[in-house]
Scaffold this motif. Structure first.
Motif, PDB file in Angstrom:
ATOM      1  N   ARG A 105       0.804  -1.225   0.000  1.00  0.00           N
ATOM      2  CA  ARG A 105       0.000   0.000   0.000  1.00  0.00           C
ATOM      3  C   ARG A 105       0.832   1.268   0.000  1.00  0.00           C
ATOM      4  O   ARG A 105       0.290   2.361  -0.132  1.00  0.00           O
ATOM      5  CB  ARG A 105      -0.947  -0.042   1.195  1.00  0.00           C
ATOM      6  N   SER A 106       2.150   1.120   0.126  1.00  0.00           N
ATOM      7  CA  SER A 106       3.022   2.296   0.138  1.00  0.00           C
ATOM      8  C   SER A 106       3.586   2.625  -1.237  1.00  0.00           C
ATOM      9  O   SER A 106       4.378   3.559  -1.373  1.00  0.00           O
ATOM     10  CB  SER A 106       4.187   2.064   1.108  1.00  0.00           C
TER      11      SER A 106
ATOM     12  N   HIS B 289       3.198   6.272  -2.623  1.00  0.00           N
ATOM     13  CA  HIS B 289       3.892   7.221  -1.755  1.00  0.00           C
ATOM     14  C   HIS B 289       5.400   7.119  -1.930  1.00  0.00           C
ATOM     15  O   HIS B 289       6.093   8.146  -1.994  1.00  0.00           O
ATOM     16  CB  HIS B 289       3.512   6.971  -0.304  1.00  0.00           C
ATOM     17  N   GLU B 290       5.918   5.901  -2.011  1.00  0.00           N
ATOM     18  CA  GLU B 290       7.362   5.736  -2.132  1.00  0.00           C
ATOM     19  C   GLU B 290       7.882   6.311  -3.450  1.00  0.00           C
ATOM     20  O   GLU B 290       8.958   6.906  -3.494  1.00  0.00           O
ATOM     21  CB  GLU B 290       7.750   4.262  -1.987  1.00  0.00           C
TER      22      GLU B 290
ATOM     23  N   SER C 294       6.475   8.780  -5.103  1.00  0.00           N
ATOM     24  CA  SER C 294       6.340  10.235  -5.012  1.00  0.00           C
ATOM     25  C   SER C 294       7.454  10.869  -4.200  1.00  0.00           C
ATOM     26  O   SER C 294       7.753  12.058  -4.367  1.00  0.00           O
ATOM     27  CB  SER C 294       4.981  10.609  -4.412  1.00  0.00           C
ATOM     28  N   GLU C 295       8.098  10.100  -3.329  1.00  0.00           N
ATOM     29  CA  GLU C 295       9.162  10.612  -2.474  1.00  0.00           C
ATOM     30  C   GLU C 295      10.535  10.567  -3.136  1.00  0.00           C
ATOM     31  O   GLU C 295      11.510  11.078  -2.583  1.00  0.00           O
ATOM     32  CB  GLU C 295       9.209   9.813  -1.168  1.00  0.00           C
TER      33      GLU C 295
ATOM     34  N   ARG D 128      12.015   9.668 -10.083  1.00  0.00           N
ATOM     35  CA  ARG D 128      10.556   9.542 -10.037  1.00  0.00           C
ATOM     36  C   ARG D 128       9.960   9.354 -11.425  1.00  0.00           C
ATOM     37  O   ARG D 128       9.017   8.579 -11.608  1.00  0.00           O
ATOM     38  CB  ARG D 128       9.961  10.763  -9.348  1.00  0.00           C
TER      39      ARG D 128
END
Length: 211
Positions: A170-171, A174-175, A177-178, A184
């Protein structure tokens, strides 16, 4: 979306062929036995081993282009063998290397490779930092490390053509985007077939620069 053990087995059958089913059944049986001696996977997941572990692993094959020259599939932090051992079962003609540093897990993986006669599959039983660099066609990892650290540790094995397939749960979004901008833009997230809230990070990290 896969929502049952039956559907998970059907996916495995479609992606891997009927010859693989008996081998995966053996793995599932051995996994249940070994899990009483060491914590390979969560006990709760054994009731849905085809969905949570086997289908979750072999779904990565859907993202490997047919034209990919498979010189080496490198699986980092293999643990109980997912996804690396599952890939070796699905494609026994591919060279697959499992990187796992924990001794008892290495012993179990070695026993499974021998019992399944997976001659193209080998284990590097050491920390990733100690593995000699070799160019990989595919790098996979499930629950190994946060994405920036994973890329940093693994850049020695990556070329401009290396395909990264990283089940991130589920990450995933987010990962990605970081990551720094130049990294990216090299990755995207595809939904997992086995969990509606999970994603697979996919990309080709051009030389995987340190982050």
């Amino acid at each position: 979306m896969i929502s049952s053990e039956y559907e998970a087995r059907e996916l495995v059958l479609n992606l891997c062929g009927s010859d693989s089913i008996a081998r995966f059944e053996l793995v599932a049986d051995r996994l249940r036995q070994e899990n009483t001696r060491q914590n390979l996977v969560s006990a709760a997941s054994l009731d849905s081993v085809w969905q949570r572990h086997i289908a979750d692993s072999v779904q990565l094959l859907r993202h490997v282009p047919r034209e990919t020259a498979m010189d080496l599939w490198l699986d980092l932090g293999t643990g109980a063998g997912f996804p690396g051992l599952a890939i070796a079962i699905a494609r026994p003609d591919w060279n697959v290397c499992l990187v796992e540093s924990r001794k008892r897990r290495v012993e179990w993986l070695g026993a499974m490779i021998a019992e399944l006669d997976l001659r193209q599959c080998r284990i590097e039983g050491k920390r990733l930092e100690l593995v000699d660099p070799v160019p990989a066609s595919v790098i996979s990892a499930r629950a190994f490390a946060p994405l920036p650290k994973l890329l940093d540790l693994s850049r020695r094995f990556s070329t401009d053509d290396t395909l990264w397939l990283l089940p991130k749960g589920r990450s995933a979004g987010h990962e990605v985007s970081e990551l720094p901008r130049q990294l990216r833009r090299m990755f995207h997230v595809e939904p997992s077939l086995t969990d509606p809230e999970s994603g697979i990070v996919i990309g080709r990290a051009k030389e995987a620069k340190p982050v």
